[in-house]
Design a protein around this motif. Sequence first.
Motif, PDB file in Angstrom:
ATOM      1  N   UNK A  10       0.804  -1.225   0.000  1.00 42.37           N
ATOM      2  CA  UNK A  10       0.000   0.000   0.000  1.00 42.37           C
ATOM      3  C   UNK A  10       0.839   1.278   0.000  1.00 42.37           C
ATOM      4  N   UNK A  11       0.378   2.246  -0.769  1.00 48.28           N
ATOM      5  CA  UNK A  11       0.916   3.616  -0.734  1.00 48.28           C
ATOM      6  C   UNK A  11       2.402   3.729  -1.070  1.00 48.28           C
ATOM      7  N   UNK A  12       2.859   2.910  -2.024  1.00 44.74           N
ATOM      8  CA  UNK A  12       4.260   3.032  -2.436  1.00 44.74           C
ATOM      9  C   UNK A  12       4.411   3.360  -3.921  1.00 44.74           C
ATOM     10  N   UNK A  13       3.386   3.039  -4.727  1.00 39.03           N
ATOM     11  CA  UNK A  13       3.449   3.353  -6.151  1.00 39.03           C
ATOM     12  C   UNK A  13       2.024   3.468  -6.702  1.00 39.03           C
ATOM     13  N   UNK A  14       1.826   3.127  -7.963  1.00 41.06           N
ATOM     14  CA  UNK A  14       0.506   3.245  -8.573  1.00 41.06           C
ATOM     15  C   UNK A  14      -0.351   2.000  -8.399  1.00 41.06           C
ATOM     16  N   UNK A  15       0.083   1.102  -7.502  1.00 45.27           N
ATOM     17  CA  UNK A  15      -0.698  -0.079  -7.169  1.00 45.27           C
ATOM     18  C   UNK A  15      -1.666   0.206  -6.031  1.00 45.27           C
ATOM     19  N   UNK A  16      -1.668  -0.649  -5.031  1.00 42.91           N
ATOM     20  CA  UNK A  16      -2.556  -0.470  -3.883  1.00 42.91           C
ATOM     21  C   UNK A  16      -2.410   0.928  -3.280  1.00 42.91           C
ATOM     22  N   UNK A  45      11.394   4.742 -11.902  1.00 36.72           N
ATOM     23  CA  UNK A  45      10.677   4.903 -13.168  1.00 36.72           C
ATOM     24  C   UNK A  45      10.281   6.355 -13.423  1.00 36.72           C
ATOM     25  N   UNK A  46      10.871   7.260 -12.685  1.00 38.72           N
ATOM     26  CA  UNK A  46      10.583   8.684 -12.863  1.00 38.72           C
ATOM     27  C   UNK A  46       9.578   9.227 -11.877  1.00 38.72           C
ATOM     28  N   UNK A  47       8.806   8.327 -11.254  1.00 37.50           N
ATOM     29  CA  UNK A  47       7.789   8.764 -10.297  1.00 37.50           C
ATOM     30  C   UNK A  47       8.010   8.173  -8.905  1.00 37.50           C
ATOM     31  N   UNK A  48       8.557   6.976  -8.853  1.00 37.01           N
ATOM     32  CA  UNK A  48       8.660   6.280  -7.570  1.00 37.01           C
ATOM     33  C   UNK A  48      10.079   5.793  -7.330  1.00 37.01           C
ATOM     34  N   UNK A  49      10.455   5.789  -6.073  1.00 35.28           N
ATOM     35  CA  UNK A  49      11.754   5.249  -5.671  1.00 35.28           C
ATOM     36  C   UNK A  49      11.541   4.410  -4.416  1.00 35.28           C
ATOM     37  N   UNK A  50      11.596   3.118  -4.596  1.00 40.07           N
ATOM     38  CA  UNK A  50      11.382   2.191  -3.479  1.00 40.07           C
ATOM     39  C   UNK A  50      12.620   1.331  -3.292  1.00 40.07           C
ATOM     40  N   UNK A  51      13.473   1.747  -2.373  1.00 41.18           N
ATOM     41  CA  UNK A  51      14.698   1.008  -2.117  1.00 41.18           C
ATOM     42  C   UNK A  51      14.417  -0.292  -1.373  1.00 41.18           C
ATOM     43  N   UNK A  52      15.371  -1.198  -1.417  1.00 44.87           N
ATOM     44  CA  UNK A  52      15.220  -2.536  -0.844  1.00 44.87           C
ATOM     45  C   UNK A  52      14.798  -2.503   0.621  1.00 44.87           C
ATOM     46  N   UNK A  53      15.437  -1.653   1.414  1.00 44.77           N
ATOM     47  CA  UNK A  53      15.129  -1.604   2.845  1.00 44.77           C
ATOM     48  C   UNK A  53      13.679  -1.212   3.098  1.00 44.77           C
ATOM     49  N   UNK A  54      13.189  -0.250   2.324  1.00 39.20           N
ATOM     50  CA  UNK A  54      11.790   0.177   2.448  1.00 39.20           C
ATOM     51  C   UNK A  54      10.846  -0.955   2.090  1.00 39.20           C
TER      52      UNK A  54
END
Length: 255
Positions: A10-16, A45-54
């Motif tokens: 939830x609340x990390x990209x354009x998914x959930x 991808x230009x909009x989201x940055x979700x590193x491994x730890x997160x």
Amino acid sequence: MIDLHCHILPNVDDGSQSVEDTLNMATVAVEEGITTIVATPHHKNGRYENNKATIETRVNEVNKLLKKNNIDVNVLVGQECRLYGEVLQDYEAGKIATLANSNYLFIEFPSNHVPKYTKDLFYDIQLSGLTPIIVHPERNSELMERPEKLYEFVKNGALTQITAGSVIGGFGKKIKSFTEEIIEANLSHFLASDAHNTTNRTFHLKAAYDTIHQEYGEAMVYFYSENAELVLENNHVMVEQPSTIKRRKKLFGIF
């Protein structure tokens, strides 16, 4: 079933977009017969940055949430990484997540082209001990126009993952047709949902496997399902000899 590609966090990209969305997605997944989901949020991808730890933190939270709500599906760490020049350096720095901590790495191209440095970067990625998996190649316009590029990537050791929605025609006839060409040329190795929600981008994984069974037989169903298991086990996956996609030349704009 195993779903290697899903935007369920939830609340990390354009998914959930909420905890409720995540619970709804997990419920639908169970109804489809999915037992394991690899969470693959977008990265770079230009909009989201979700590193491994997160991602690891969010996956732990989601698994606790699912257990609390008695939803019997297990979520694993993954990432859908847009290809960029420093991807290998960031992997070595611990920022990039592979699929379930295996040696398999999801790579996303921009939708309308393939970066010119892809071949060289794939070589470096493989030299480091990782295997790049190109996600949804059937939805890339340059690969659609020049499928020989996809053949070269696969011939040189890259793998690909087609989308369930593409198999059943959810992205239109043109993409469905290209998906079939990819399958028939042995240029795909995995089938996954790329689910973003339970409405316009839901799982369709069972329907896709049913379609694969009808059109290509039980052996192809086994091929895709077994390869998903082999990734989670970090074992070598099954690979068939690829071939080029041959199309009739256009005559006056008509095939």
